[in-house]
Write an enzyme that holds these catalytic residues in place. Structure first.
Site, short mmCIF file in Angstrom:
data_model
loop_
_atom_site.label_atom_id
_atom_site.label_comp_id
_atom_site.label_asym_id
_atom_site.label_seq_id
_atom_site.Cartn_x
_atom_site.Cartn_y
_atom_site.Cartn_z
N SER A 1 45.45 -21.17 16.72
CA SER A 1 45.26 -22.62 16.61
C SER A 1 44.42 -22.99 15.40
O SER A 1 44.66 -24.00 14.75
CB SER A 1 44.65 -23.19 17.89
OG SER A 1 43.41 -22.58 18.17
N GLU A 2 43.42 -22.14 15.05
CA GLU A 2 42.66 -22.36 13.82
C GLU A 2 42.22 -21.06 13.19
O GLU A 2 41.92 -20.08 13.90
CB GLU A 2 41.41 -23.22 14.07
CG GLU A 2 41.59 -24.70 13.78
CD GLU A 2 42.05 -25.46 15.00
OE1 GLU A 2 42.46 -26.62 14.85
OE2 GLU A 2 42.03 -24.88 16.09
N THR A 3 42.18 -21.08 11.88
CA THR A 3 41.52 -20.06 11.08
C THR A 3 40.39 -20.72 10.32
O THR A 3 40.60 -21.76 9.66
CB THR A 3 42.48 -19.39 10.10
OG1 THR A 3 43.51 -18.71 10.83
CG2 THR A 3 41.76 -18.39 9.20
#
Length: 261
Positions: free
Chosen positions: A45-47
């Site tokens: 979902s996020e880096t």
């Protein structure tokens, strides 16, 4: 070029729970196109990408498809990496986001506490499109800087809810927060952001910049506990601090490796 890669499960002390985030400490900023390709390849979902400037850290967050203004769980994951694997020895990290300003993370035992600005939100009309986003009956609707939030009658509504992702993707927003008063914790929530490449986010720190001020006002409390009721589940320890909020949780390392580009 070789880049360090960490994958951390945030807002949990168990692997395979909470919200997984990738963290890439960089010596300097790479082109945005490369950052976005790395985030897409990670398919989380996020880096979070972090660059150190003296004793402070600039941070940016990418979903598989876009850069976002604020991400709580990836900031928590980034702090966990700096504290435990990147030789940062102090108990407080000062992050700077070009999109969200000054952010801090403080270590308190096994908990890491995010200090974020509160969202600005207001009640809006419960339109037909908003009603169509879930199979449950919402009571009220609110709009913040980036998300809509719908209030429901019970925790059971949130647990059993079936979102209509196509309807949610039509909203002029990053995503949709759904929330209700909790049975054991003060409040519960889920978060859907198909337009940002994340159908359901397991635990969403940034959504709590809306949830905490709402529930603090509703319940008349400044210290609250929260659960995000995704399949992976996550627990958040929250405090209202004027125009800022504290969002605390644990984290655990899942993976450490290298990216070769």
């Amino acid at each position: 070029m070789t880049i360090k890669l960490y994958q951390v499960d945030a807002f949990t002390n168990e692997v395979f729970r909470g919200n997984p985030a990738a963290v890439c400490p960089l010596e300097k900023w790479l082109p945005d196109e490369i950052l976005q390709k790395i985030a897409a390849e990670n398919n989380l979902s996020e880096t979070a990408f972090i660059v150190q400037h003296n004793n402070k850290f600039e941070i940016r967050w990418f979903t598989p498809t876009i850069e976002v203004d604020l991400c709580g769980h990836a900031t928590l994951a980034g702090a966990y990496v700096l504290f435990n694997y990147e030789n940062y020895t102090q108990d407080k990290i000062e992050f700077y986001s070009p999109r969200s300003g000054q952010l801090t993370v403080t270590k308190n035992g096994t908990l890491l506490a995010l200090n974020f600005p509160t969202d600005e939100f207001s009640e809006v009309e419960l339109t037909g499109l908003l009603k169509a986003t879930t199979d449950k009956t919402a009571i009220f609707a609110y709009k913040g800087k980036t998300d809509y939030m719908l209030l429901f009658n019970s925790e059971e509504d949130i647990i059993t809810m079936k979102p209509d992702l196509s309807a949610i993707a039509q909203l002029a927003a990053r995503g949709l927060i759904v929330t209700a008063k909790g049975n054991k914790n003060d409040f519960v929530s889920r978060f859907f952001a198909p337009a940002a490449g994340v159908n359901e986010d397991p635990v969403t720190g940034s959504a709590h910049t809306t949830l905490i001020p709402y529930w603090a006002g509703k319940l008349g409390k400044t210290t609250l506990t929260a659960s995000q009721l995704s399949e992976r589940h996550g627990t958040l320890y929250c405090r209202m601090l004027g125009n800022r909020v504290e969002i605390a949780g644990s984290a655990v390392l899942y993976l450490k490796g290298e990216i070769n580009i």
